[in-house]
Design a protein around this motif. Structure first.
Motif, PDB file in Angstrom:
ATOM      1  N   SER A 102     -21.600  -2.670  43.961  1.00  0.00           N
ATOM      2  CA  SER A 102     -22.762  -2.009  43.356  1.00  0.00           C
ATOM      3  C   SER A 102     -23.000  -0.637  43.965  1.00  0.00           C
ATOM      4  CB  SER A 102     -24.010  -2.880  43.511  1.00  0.00           C
ATOM      5  OG  SER A 102     -24.495  -2.885  44.842  1.00  0.00           O
TER       6      SER A 102
ATOM      7  N   GLN B 103     -35.795  -8.535  37.704  1.00  0.00           N
ATOM      8  CA  GLN B 103     -35.245  -7.801  36.587  1.00  0.00           C
ATOM      9  C   GLN B 103     -35.884  -8.301  35.294  1.00  0.00           C
ATOM     10  OE1 GLN B 103     -30.982  -7.970  36.746  1.00  0.00           O
ATOM     11  NE2 GLN B 103     -30.970  -7.795  38.939  1.00  0.00           N
TER      12      GLN B 103
ATOM     13  N   ASN C  22     -27.201  -6.620  39.225  1.00  0.00           N
ATOM     14  CA  ASN C  22     -27.950  -5.606  38.501  1.00  0.00           C
ATOM     15  C   ASN C  22     -29.335  -5.394  39.121  1.00  0.00           C
ATOM     16  OD1 ASN C  22     -28.373  -3.683  36.580  1.00  0.00           O
ATOM     17  ND2 ASN C  22     -28.812  -5.121  34.920  1.00  0.00           N
TER      18      ASN C  22
ATOM     19  N   GLY D   8     -21.185   1.871  42.002  1.00  0.00           N
ATOM     20  CA  GLY D   8     -21.481   1.912  40.581  1.00  0.00           C
ATOM     21  C   GLY D   8     -20.758   0.878  39.752  1.00  0.00           C
TER      22      GLY D   8
ATOM     23  N   TYR E 294     -20.599  -2.869  38.431  1.00  0.00           N
ATOM     24  CA  TYR E 294     -21.484  -4.006  38.185  1.00  0.00           C
ATOM     25  C   TYR E 294     -20.687  -5.305  38.293  1.00  0.00           C
ATOM     26  CZ  TYR E 294     -24.670  -7.008  35.426  1.00  0.00           C
ATOM     27  OH  TYR E 294     -25.487  -8.021  34.979  1.00  0.00           O
TER      28      TYR E 294
ATOM     29  N   GLY F  86     -33.025   0.361  36.879  1.00  0.00           N
ATOM     30  CA  GLY F  86     -32.622   1.747  37.004  1.00  0.00           C
ATOM     31  C   GLY F  86     -31.170   1.958  37.377  1.00  0.00           C
ATOM     32  N   ALA F  87     -30.404   0.883  37.477  1.00  0.00           N
ATOM     33  CA  ALA F  87     -28.997   1.019  37.867  1.00  0.00           C
ATOM     34  C   ALA F  87     -28.202   1.756  36.796  1.00  0.00           C
ATOM     35  CB  ALA F  87     -28.387  -0.358  38.104  1.00  0.00           C
ATOM     36  N   GLU F  88     -27.265   2.570  37.227  1.00  0.00           N
ATOM     37  CA  GLU F  88     -26.348   3.258  36.328  1.00  0.00           C
ATOM     38  C   GLU F  88     -24.936   2.778  36.648  1.00  0.00           C
ATOM     39  OE1 GLU F  88     -26.849   7.466  36.492  1.00  0.00           O
ATOM     40  OE2 GLU F  88     -28.979   7.400  35.952  1.00  0.00           O
ATOM     41  N   TRP F  89     -24.420   1.933  35.772  1.00  0.00           N
ATOM     42  CA  TRP F  89     -23.138   1.283  36.029  1.00  0.00           C
ATOM     43  C   TRP F  89     -22.005   1.980  35.301  1.00  0.00           C
ATOM     44  CZ3 TRP F  89     -23.804  -1.679  39.957  1.00  0.00           C
ATOM     45  CH2 TRP F  89     -24.939  -2.487  40.090  1.00  0.00           C
ATOM     46  N   GLN F  90     -20.837   1.918  35.889  1.00  0.00           N
ATOM     47  CA  GLN F  90     -19.619   2.363  35.205  1.00  0.00           C
ATOM     48  C   GLN F  90     -19.228   1.365  34.116  1.00  0.00           C
ATOM     49  OE1 GLN F  90     -16.471   2.977  38.079  1.00  0.00           O
ATOM     50  NE2 GLN F  90     -17.865   3.875  39.583  1.00  0.00           N
TER      51      GLN F  90
ATOM     52  N   PRO G  11     -21.424  -1.250  32.402  1.00  0.00           N
ATOM     53  CA  PRO G  11     -22.660  -2.004  32.148  1.00  0.00           C
ATOM     54  C   PRO G  11     -22.486  -3.227  31.258  1.00  0.00           C
ATOM     55  CG  PRO G  11     -22.637   0.054  30.915  1.00  0.00           C
ATOM     56  CD  PRO G  11     -21.481   0.112  31.870  1.00  0.00           C
TER      57      PRO G  11
END
Length: 231
Positions: free
Chosen positions: A76, A231, A95, A79, A81, A98-102, A104
């Motif tokens: 994490s 979440q 997760n 980036g 997930y 506000g997470a920005e995943w490669q 998602p």
């Protein structure tokens, strides 16, 4: 399957000046190598605990799943997930708000079904490299049951060596169908073979196996992030 109670003879650090000679060796991200004739000892390196001395199956599962949870948290930070499953279902979702995943929509799925699937996941993630002369992680056909298993070595007293120390996932007869080891007796490689994504064993041979997609249960709190935010 520990040969004796001398730890050095069960799991040995291999200096850079030497080559491994035992049936298995594992290398961590720092390049440190440890060799053993007992694949259970590899889990001591993976968990950082005396896994092989633990005869309580739930505790062993906790140690394995903790290693995978730590991996999910580490991923994490880059980036990536990841979600962690056991045999029942989701037990940890990395997760957080506000997470920005490669990735998602396609999380990395980590499988804590048993010792074998745990180690396979850690290898795929690049945390460890494992080399073997006896096919376990690289077995082409899974072997279910104690008869004919390479790790079921009968001693003079008639007790299989794998049953020493009551190591349940390896040996207890009530766990025969769920054992994490799959190599058959007499099968050896002439040289070390590295376990890679291309030659790893397909775990679907395991007793009562369910693909991750079919494991529908969810542990309470599995979707509470490492920030402790719901979440």
């Amino acid at each position: 399957m520990k040969l004796n109670f001398n730890y050095e003879e069960n799991l040995r650090f291999v200096p850079d000046t030497e080559d491994p000679t035992r049936d298995f060796y594992i290398m961590d991200e720092q390049g440190r190598r440890f060799e053993t004739n007992d694949p259970v000892m590899l889990l001591d390196v993976v968990t950082g605990e005396f896994y092989a001395d633990c005869d309580d199956y739930p505790t062993q599962g906790f140690l394995l799943q903790r290693a995978l949870k730590n991996l999910a948290l580490e991923l994490s930070m880059t980036g990536v997930y990841a979600q962690l499953y056991d045999a029942s279902g989701l037990i940890f979702d990395a997760n957080f708000p506000g997470a920005e995943w490669q990735n998602p929509n396609e999380p990395v799925l980590l499988d804590g079904w048993d010792a074998e699937t745990t180690l396979l996941g850690l290898i795929r993630a690049g945390k460890f490299k494992v080399f073997e002369k006896v096919p376990w992680l690289t077995a082409t056909v899974g072997h279910v049951g104690c008869a004919g298993c390479a790790f079921n070595q009968v001693l003079e007293d008639g007790i299989p060596r794998c049953m020493e120390n009551n190591n349940m996932p390896v040996a207890n007869v009530t766990w025969e169908g769920a054992c994490a080891f799959s190599a058959t007796e007499g099968v050896r490689y002439p040289e070390y073979v590295e376990a890679t994504a291309d030659n790893m064993v397909d775990p679907s041979y395991k007793a009562d196996w369910n693909p991750i997609a079919e494991r529908k249960e969810e542990m309470d709190g599995a979707r509470c992030s490492w920030t402790d935010s719901q979440q």
